[in-house]
Design a protein around this motif. Structure first.
Motif, PDB file in Angstrom:
ATOM      1  N   HIS A  96     114.055  43.425  37.436  1.00 51.94           N
ATOM      2  CA  HIS A  96     115.438  43.803  37.701  1.00 51.94           C
ATOM      3  C   HIS A  96     115.581  44.721  38.918  1.00 51.94           C
ATOM      4  O   HIS A  96     116.408  44.475  39.801  1.00 51.94           O
ATOM      5  N   GLY A  97     114.782  45.772  38.981  1.00 53.60           N
ATOM      6  CA  GLY A  97     114.888  46.701  40.109  1.00 53.60           C
ATOM      7  C   GLY A  97     114.557  46.049  41.428  1.00 53.60           C
ATOM      8  O   GLY A  97     115.225  46.289  42.446  1.00 53.60           O
ATOM      9  N   THR A  98     113.521  45.202  41.435  1.00 55.59           N
ATOM     10  CA  THR A  98     113.144  44.491  42.661  1.00 55.59           C
ATOM     11  C   THR A  98     114.257  43.558  43.106  1.00 55.59           C
ATOM     12  O   THR A  98     114.561  43.449  44.305  1.00 55.59           O
ATOM     13  N   GLU A 236     125.112  32.996  39.626  1.00 53.14           N
ATOM     14  CA  GLU A 236     124.104  32.183  40.328  1.00 53.14           C
ATOM     15  C   GLU A 236     123.582  32.920  41.560  1.00 53.14           C
ATOM     16  O   GLU A 236     123.654  32.434  42.685  1.00 53.14           O
ATOM     17  N   ILE A 237     123.052  34.093  41.313  1.00 49.23           N
ATOM     18  CA  ILE A 237     122.553  34.940  42.391  1.00 49.23           C
ATOM     19  C   ILE A 237     121.034  34.873  42.450  1.00 49.23           C
ATOM     20  O   ILE A 237     120.342  35.202  41.483  1.00 49.23           O
ATOM     21  N   THR A 238     120.499  34.443  43.574  1.00 43.82           N
ATOM     22  CA  THR A 238     119.062  34.381  43.790  1.00 43.82           C
ATOM     23  C   THR A 238     118.572  35.709  44.350  1.00 43.82           C
ATOM     24  O   THR A 238     119.167  36.250  45.282  1.00 43.82           O
ATOM     25  N   SER A 239     117.504  36.242  43.767  1.00 43.56           N
ATOM     26  CA  SER A 239     116.954  37.513  44.239  1.00 43.56           C
ATOM     27  C   SER A 239     115.441  37.526  44.064  1.00 43.56           C
ATOM     28  O   SER A 239     114.857  36.611  43.472  1.00 43.56           O
ATOM     29  N   ALA A 240     114.806  38.553  44.573  1.00 41.19           N
ATOM     30  CA  ALA A 240     113.350  38.659  44.519  1.00 41.19           C
ATOM     31  C   ALA A 240     112.892  39.123  43.141  1.00 41.19           C
ATOM     32  O   ALA A 240     113.596  39.834  42.429  1.00 41.19           O
ATOM     33  N   SER A 241     111.671  38.712  42.773  1.00 41.32           N
ATOM     34  CA  SER A 241     111.042  39.134  41.526  1.00 41.32           C
ATOM     35  C   SER A 241     109.880  40.072  41.833  1.00 41.32           C
ATOM     36  O   SER A 241     109.280  40.013  42.906  1.00 41.32           O
ATOM     37  N   ALA A 242     109.527  40.903  40.866  1.00 46.14           N
ATOM     38  CA  ALA A 242     108.374  41.789  41.029  1.00 46.14           C
ATOM     39  C   ALA A 242     107.064  41.025  40.870  1.00 46.14           C
ATOM     40  O   ALA A 242     106.044  41.372  41.456  1.00 46.14           O
ATOM     41  N   SER A 243     107.088  39.975  40.076  1.00 45.89           N
ATOM     42  CA  SER A 243     105.885  39.201  39.790  1.00 45.89           C
ATOM     43  C   SER A 243     105.455  38.372  40.997  1.00 45.89           C
ATOM     44  O   SER A 243     106.281  37.683  41.620  1.00 45.89           O
ATOM     45  N   PRO A 247     107.917  34.639  42.668  1.00 39.40           N
ATOM     46  CA  PRO A 247     108.537  35.681  43.501  1.00 39.40           C
ATOM     47  C   PRO A 247     110.055  35.681  43.555  1.00 39.40           C
ATOM     48  O   PRO A 247     110.644  36.596  44.119  1.00 39.40           O
ATOM     49  N   TYR A 248     110.720  34.676  42.982  1.00 42.01           N
ATOM     50  CA  TYR A 248     112.184  34.620  43.028  1.00 42.01           C
ATOM     51  C   TYR A 248     112.736  34.173  41.684  1.00 42.01           C
ATOM     52  O   TYR A 248     112.060  33.497  40.918  1.00 42.01           O
TER      53      TYR A 248
END
Length: 450
Positions: A96-98, A236-243, A247-248
């Motif tokens: 979430h934070g990422t 439908e918002i694409t964002s980065a993942s911490a994993s 990664p998305y």
């Protein structure tokens, strides 16, 4: 607002729909970038000619952030992880934070940074303030500490894509502290689909944000209420993942909408460094828009606030700076509760003792009794037994000193803000109102809505 995010595959194209506003820039080959429909809706390429958020620091109070993500590397400061006391930029599992950091200050990667996630303010810096999840032994009691830390680290915007179920006195004092340090605090309305914002979003001094979809319509799960100030893309918002293995990800929520408002605020604080936090909110509010069919609505609206953000217009429109607080109501710390126990005993010792107080009270009553007797005897002698001055009914009766007509407060004067959290009468803040009303600048209709 929940830390549980709906993860979906992002290999397919996002369904093409009517975009919020602005002309879509030329599509790039990278699918992840293509899926970022808010960038097209905002006309990000034109925005970045005006501001990229350079020189502005945004605190993300959330899960810790993966500062090594290829789309964030270099834009994430060390910060602090309040879970274990370490740095806040080393997260490798919670996304979430990422995700929030990437929507604010992602810079992409690859040739010309044309791949991956691009944030709306790609040159801003992120201070990650890692917070424990609710139920991890601290509940919500650390919010005040996290906000103070962010302020003391020179953040000029604080993104709170979180939803504590209650606020403590310490939390409210921290919000007041941020206001006193000219820091803009942005929080999500909540994802419950309820009429009523989270306690944090409903707090004075906070820019409360709801979510809208591609067509500019409110997201069905976005909380609504009279304290809602703005709306932004949250579906439908694409964002980065911490994993690193995935990664998305794709998600819905007022969290994402909050990140976009924080990013827009960073763009404005970069271009207009002399404006106060309230004046930044003023530009966002006065440039906000509404979709067709809603342009005649009275504002603020419980589902839109003053409308969805239009960052390009906020950066370029001729909008007077306005008052220091703009549309924000100044937060104040809660009054100290009545003393109890030992504290009550200590405070009693600071003044007169109980015996002395009783003696004084008895003396006052005795004097008052003597005065009453003298007055009654005097009236009997003089025959003055009529009603008191002012006619029948005494004080407040005809001719007597009654209540004067109530004066309208400053928030009710023409051309001024309604008090945050309180609606004006319907129709007093129409989209195309008189100069100085909200929004004073007519919205630009998006091409997709024609």
């Amino acid at each position: 607002m929940s830390f549980t995010r709906t993860l979906r595959a992002v290999s397919g194209a996002v369904v093409v729909g009517a975009l919020l506003f602005g002309a879509a820039p030329t599509a790039v080959a990278d699918q992840i970038r293509n899926d970022q429909w808010p960038l097209k809706a905002f006309d990000a390429e034109s925005i970045w000619k005006e501001s990229t958020g350079r020189g502005v620091t945004v605190a993300v109070v959330d899960d810790p952030v993966n500062g090594s993500h290829q789309d964030l590397n270099g834009n994430v400061l060390t910060g602090k992880n309040f879970i274990d006391g370490g740095s806040g930029d080393r997260e490798s599992s919670k996304n979430h934070g990422t995700g929030m950091a990437s929507l604010i200050a992602g810079h992409g990667h690859g040739s010309g940074n044309a791949e991956g996630i691009m944030g709306l303010a790609p040159d801003a810096k992120i201070i990650p303030v890692g917070r424990p999840a609710v139920g991890a032994g601290v509940g919500n009691s650390g919010l005040g500490e996290w906000i103070r830390y962010a302020v003391d680290q020179d953040a000029s915007v604080i993104n709170l894509s979180i939803s504590p179920s209650f606020l403590t006195d310490s939390d409210r004092e921290a919000l007041s502290y941020a206001n006193g340090k000219d820091v803009l605090v942005v929080a999500g309305a909540g994802n419950d689909g309820e009429n009523g914002l989270t306690p944090l979003a409903a707090s004075p001094g906070v820019v409360a944000v709801g979510a809208v979809d591609k067509s500019g319509k409110p997201w069905v799960k976005s909380n609504s209420g009279i304290q809602l100030m703005l709306s932004a893309p949250g579906v439908e918002i694409t964002s980065a993942s911490a994993s690193g293995s995935d990664p998305y990800h794709l998600a819905d929520g007022t969290s994402d909408a909050t990140a976009y408002v924080s990013a827009a605020a960073a763009l404005l604080r970069s271009k207009f460094p002399d404006l106060s936090a309230g004046q930044i909110a003023n530009r966002l509010v006065k440039s906000a828009g509404l979709p067709p069919g809603e342009t005649g609505s009275a504002l603020p609206d419980p589902h839109y606030g003053y409308g969805f953000i239009q960052p390009l217009k906020a950066l370029t429109a001729d909008i007077p700076a306005g008052s220091k607080n703009g549309p924000l109501k100044t937060p104040k710390a809660e009054p100290t509760p009545p003393a109890s126990g030992d504290q009550a005993d200590e405070r009693a010792d600071d003044g007169l003792g109980a015996g002395a107080m009783v003696g004084i009270a008895v003396g006052v009553l005795a004097v008052a009794s003597i005065v009453v007797i003298v007055v009654v005897v005097s009236r009997k002698k003089d025959g003055r037994n009529g009603p008191p001055p002012g006619g029948p009914g005494g004080f407040g009766g005809p001719g007597g000193p009654g209540f004067a007509p109530q004066q309208l407060g400053p928030y009710h004067q023409a051309g001024s803000y309604p008090q945050q959290g309180v609606y004006q009468q319907p129709g007093t803040h129409q989209q195309y109102g008189a100069p100085g009303e909200y929004p004073a600048v007519p919205p630009v209709q998006p091409p997709g809505w024609q």
